[in-house]
Design a protein around this motif. Structure first.
Motif, PDB file in Angstrom:
ATOM      1  N   HIS A  96      38.617  21.007 -30.307  1.00 23.29           N
ATOM      2  CA  HIS A  96      39.648  22.047 -30.323  1.00 23.29           C
ATOM      3  C   HIS A  96      40.923  21.518 -30.963  1.00 23.29           C
ATOM      4  O   HIS A  96      41.574  22.204 -31.754  1.00 23.29           O
ATOM      5  CB  HIS A  96      39.965  22.509 -28.897  1.00 23.29           C
ATOM      6  CG  HIS A  96      38.770  22.991 -28.140  1.00 23.29           C
ATOM      7  ND1 HIS A  96      38.713  22.966 -26.766  1.00 23.29           N
ATOM      8  CD2 HIS A  96      37.584  23.491 -28.553  1.00 23.29           C
ATOM      9  CE1 HIS A  96      37.558  23.449 -26.367  1.00 23.29           C
ATOM     10  NE2 HIS A  96      36.847  23.767 -27.436  1.00 23.29           N
TER      11      HIS A  96
ATOM     12  N   LEU B 139      38.044  29.550 -31.593  1.00 21.41           N
ATOM     13  CA  LEU B 139      38.380  29.116 -30.234  1.00 21.41           C
ATOM     14  C   LEU B 139      37.728  30.013 -29.193  1.00 21.41           C
ATOM     15  O   LEU B 139      37.325  29.543 -28.127  1.00 21.41           O
ATOM     16  CB  LEU B 139      39.896  29.099 -30.056  1.00 21.41           C
ATOM     17  CG  LEU B 139      40.654  28.035 -30.862  1.00 21.41           C
ATOM     18  CD1 LEU B 139      42.152  28.153 -30.637  1.00 21.41           C
ATOM     19  CD2 LEU B 139      40.180  26.635 -30.518  1.00 21.41           C
ATOM     20  N   GLN B 140      37.612  31.313 -29.481  1.00 16.40           N
ATOM     21  CA  GLN B 140      36.918  32.205 -28.567  1.00 16.40           C
ATOM     22  C   GLN B 140      35.449  31.805 -28.428  1.00 16.40           C
ATOM     23  O   GLN B 140      34.892  31.812 -27.325  1.00 16.40           O
ATOM     24  CB  GLN B 140      37.013  33.653 -29.058  1.00 16.40           C
ATOM     25  CG  GLN B 140      38.382  34.289 -28.840  1.00 16.40           C
ATOM     26  CD  GLN B 140      38.476  35.673 -29.442  1.00 16.40           C
ATOM     27  OE1 GLN B 140      37.808  35.965 -30.431  1.00 16.40           O
ATOM     28  NE2 GLN B 140      39.306  36.513 -28.864  1.00 16.40           N
TER      29      GLN B 140
ATOM     30  N   VAL C   9      32.063  26.723 -23.613  1.00 18.03           N
ATOM     31  CA  VAL C   9      32.517  25.963 -22.450  1.00 18.03           C
ATOM     32  C   VAL C   9      32.157  26.688 -21.160  1.00 18.03           C
ATOM     33  O   VAL C   9      31.709  26.081 -20.180  1.00 18.03           O
ATOM     34  CB  VAL C   9      34.039  25.718 -22.536  1.00 18.03           C
ATOM     35  CG1 VAL C   9      34.571  25.160 -21.216  1.00 18.03           C
ATOM     36  CG2 VAL C   9      34.360  24.746 -23.660  1.00 18.03           C
ATOM     37  N   MET C  10      32.333  28.016 -21.147  1.00 15.30           N
ATOM     38  CA  MET C  10      32.011  28.787 -19.954  1.00 15.30           C
ATOM     39  C   MET C  10      30.518  28.725 -19.638  1.00 15.30           C
ATOM     40  O   MET C  10      30.115  28.680 -18.474  1.00 15.30           O
ATOM     41  CB  MET C  10      32.453  30.247 -20.131  1.00 15.30           C
ATOM     42  CG  MET C  10      33.964  30.428 -20.198  1.00 15.30           C
ATOM     43  SD  MET C  10      34.845  29.698 -18.783  1.00 15.30           S
ATOM     44  CE  MET C  10      34.240  30.732 -17.455  1.00 15.30           C
TER      45      MET C  10
ATOM     46  N   PHE D 276      42.550  20.373 -23.668  1.00 17.26           N
ATOM     47  CA  PHE D 276      41.828  20.679 -24.899  1.00 17.26           C
ATOM     48  C   PHE D 276      40.867  19.539 -25.248  1.00 17.26           C
ATOM     49  O   PHE D 276      41.206  18.365 -25.132  1.00 17.26           O
ATOM     50  CB  PHE D 276      42.801  20.892 -26.060  1.00 17.26           C
ATOM     51  CG  PHE D 276      43.550  22.199 -26.000  1.00 17.26           C
ATOM     52  CD1 PHE D 276      42.989  23.354 -26.497  1.00 17.26           C
ATOM     53  CD2 PHE D 276      44.816  22.267 -25.435  1.00 17.26           C
ATOM     54  CE1 PHE D 276      43.660  24.560 -26.450  1.00 17.26           C
ATOM     55  CE2 PHE D 276      45.506  23.464 -25.368  1.00 17.26           C
ATOM     56  CZ  PHE D 276      44.928  24.616 -25.879  1.00 17.26           C
TER      57      PHE D 276
ATOM     58  N   GLN E 196      34.225  28.810 -28.918  1.00 22.70           N
ATOM     59  CA  GLN E 196      34.160  27.561 -28.168  1.00 22.70           C
ATOM     60  C   GLN E 196      34.433  27.800 -26.688  1.00 22.70           C
ATOM     61  O   GLN E 196      33.842  27.136 -25.827  1.00 22.70           O
ATOM     62  CB  GLN E 196      35.150  26.547 -28.748  1.00 22.70           C
ATOM     63  CG  GLN E 196      34.750  26.084 -30.146  1.00 22.70           C
ATOM     64  CD  GLN E 196      35.549  24.879 -30.591  1.00 22.70           C
ATOM     65  OE1 GLN E 196      36.211  24.233 -29.812  1.00 22.70           O
ATOM     66  NE2 GLN E 196      35.476  24.584 -31.873  1.00 22.70           N
ATOM     67  N   TYR E 197      35.308  28.751 -26.391  1.00 22.11           N
ATOM     68  CA  TYR E 197      35.573  29.088 -24.983  1.00 22.11           C
ATOM     69  C   TYR E 197      34.308  29.601 -24.317  1.00 22.11           C
ATOM     70  O   TYR E 197      33.975  29.195 -23.190  1.00 22.11           O
ATOM     71  CB  TYR E 197      36.678  30.139 -24.896  1.00 22.11           C
ATOM     72  CG  TYR E 197      36.872  30.694 -23.505  1.00 22.11           C
ATOM     73  CD1 TYR E 197      37.503  29.947 -22.523  1.00 22.11           C
ATOM     74  CD2 TYR E 197      36.395  31.959 -23.184  1.00 22.11           C
ATOM     75  CE1 TYR E 197      37.669  30.445 -21.242  1.00 22.11           C
ATOM     76  CE2 TYR E 197      36.551  32.470 -21.900  1.00 22.11           C
ATOM     77  CZ  TYR E 197      37.189  31.710 -20.937  1.00 22.11           C
ATOM     78  OH  TYR E 197      37.342  32.214 -19.671  1.00 22.11           O
ATOM     79  N   GLN E 198      33.584  30.489 -24.990  1.00 27.57           N
ATOM     80  CA  GLN E 198      32.337  31.000 -24.425  1.00 27.57           C
ATOM     81  C   GLN E 198      31.329  29.886 -24.230  1.00 27.57           C
ATOM     82  O   GLN E 198      30.585  29.865 -23.236  1.00 27.57           O
ATOM     83  CB  GLN E 198      31.756  32.095 -25.334  1.00 27.57           C
ATOM     84  CG  GLN E 198      32.600  33.354 -25.423  1.00 27.57           C
ATOM     85  CD  GLN E 198      32.832  34.003 -24.071  1.00 27.57           C
ATOM     86  OE1 GLN E 198      31.970  33.959 -23.192  1.00 27.57           O
ATOM     87  NE2 GLN E 198      33.996  34.602 -23.894  1.00 27.57           N
TER      88      GLN E 198
END
Length: 366
Positions: free
Chosen positions: A69, A88-89, A95-96, A65, A91-93
């Motif tokens: 996060h 978090l979703q 990061v991707m 993390f 932030q995940y996108q």
């Protein structure tokens, strides 16, 4: 009352995990740790509550993390869980997207560094042209595409020399045994992703266990027909190994199907595995989780190659495998698949036949 507090040095020593006072001060600055009380001499003083907070931070950071996060996880209460999930979703996108951009950069570098000896003159020319490239307009971007097209045209002149490409792209594997380095190279070639090396894990003398089992004509079990079909049947037959399939249903074509079929029909078949077998799991995470249960109930495979596909159950099953006493080869996180699992088995079988007297792996704590 002074005995109730810890200095910043005592705090870091108590928490461990390579924590330093400088890191603690940084966590204060970014809001992960509350500002501590001060002594009369203006020294920072910490409580057991600070110890627990810092341990949470260390644990979450070790799991990958980012600090942003972690701050959200620690600050958000249960009543706003849906909001946190959405954040978090997002932030995940993000990061991707960063990973995609880095992957593009890596692909460009691979396109240059991965050239074999026959392409080295072309490589030098490509680097020279890139240094002179002007991309101020859309025409400039088209010029770059033309350069790649001209370089790619040269690949028709000869077959690719994979060994030469890997020499330039793989990280330093000099601390690995010859057999492990060969295994990692074959896994990279199977998926085309050099970064896979950083996620492959071998444990409990896996290579030694594999060679001992395969040379003893062990049973080799794949979780689904697609995985078994990728086994090197010729070499396994030469070694006298009997190959069987755990979920012997030819209609299974995906990890989702394997998961459902095993969950409802095949768990009891694990108790029928021969002692000292090699088990290869490349599809269903429930198979690997059930194997870990069965190990606790008495089955004793010689080696587990566990690389199932999945986004929650697969990483959990792999973590449990790595905590077991059984020799294993796995890939951390969601990376894996039937082809990689079969390639790992085939590489071990090939090395045993080609180099039966090699003992380079015995000096390792793999």
């Amino acid at each position: 009352m002074a005995n109730e507090y810890l200095t910043i040095k005592e705090l870091t020593e108590t928490v461990g995990g390579n924590m330093t006072p400088r890191m603690v001060r940084h966590y204060h600055q970014v809001g992960l740790l509350p500002q501590p009380v001060r002594s009369h001499s203006n020294y920072r003083l910490y409580t057991q509550q600070d110890v627990q907070q810092l341990r949470r931070i260390v644990a979450l950071k070790q799991q990958g993390f980012q600090l942003s996060h972690i701050r959200q996880l620690l600050e958000t209460d249960s009543s706003s869980e849906n909001t946190l999930t959405t954040q978090l979703q997002q932030q995940y996108q993000s990061v991707m997207q960063q990973l995609a951009r880095l992957r593009q950069t890596a692909a460009a570098l691979e396109g240059l560094l991965g050239r074999d000896r026959a392409c080295q003159n072309l490589q030098a020319e490509a680097i020279a042209q890139l240094r002179l490239l002007e991309v101020e307009t859309q025409d400039g971007l088209g010029q770059l595409e033309q350069l790649w097209d001209s370089w790619d045209a040269a690949t028709h002149d000869h077959p690719e020399a994979f060994a030469e490409s890997l020499q330039r792209l793989l990280p330093d594997l000099s601390d690995r045994s010859e057999i492990e380095a060969d295994l990692l190279s074959k896994l990279v070639l199977a998926c085309g992703d050099v970064s896979l090396v950083n996620f492959v894990r071998l444990g409990n003398q896996a290579i030694a266990a594999a060679r001992n089992a395969l040379s003893s004509n062990c049973q080799v079990v794949g979780d689904v027909p697609a995985v078994v079909a990728a086994f090197d049947q010729t070499r396994l037959k030469h070694l006298g190994c009997k190959v069987t399939t755990l979920i012997d249903d030819p209609h299974i074509t995906s990890a989702a199907e394997a998961e459902q079929v095993f969950w409802h029909q095949h768990q009891r078949k694990l108790q029928q595995l021969e002692r000292g077998c090699v088990l290869v799991v490349g599809y269903a995470p429930s198979v690997l989780m059930a194997v870990c249960d069965a190990i606790e109930n008495g089955i004793q495979p010689a080696l587990i190659i566990g690389m199932p596909i999945g986004f929650s159950h697969a990483p959990a099953a792999k973590r449990r495998l790595m905590r077991s006493r059984i020799p294993f080869i796995t890939t951390e996180g969601t990376l894996g698949g039937g082809l990689l699992a079969a390639v790992a088995l085939n590489a071990l079988a090939e090395s045993l036949i080609e180099k039966p007297d090699c003992h380079c792996y015995l000096d390792e704590c793999n």
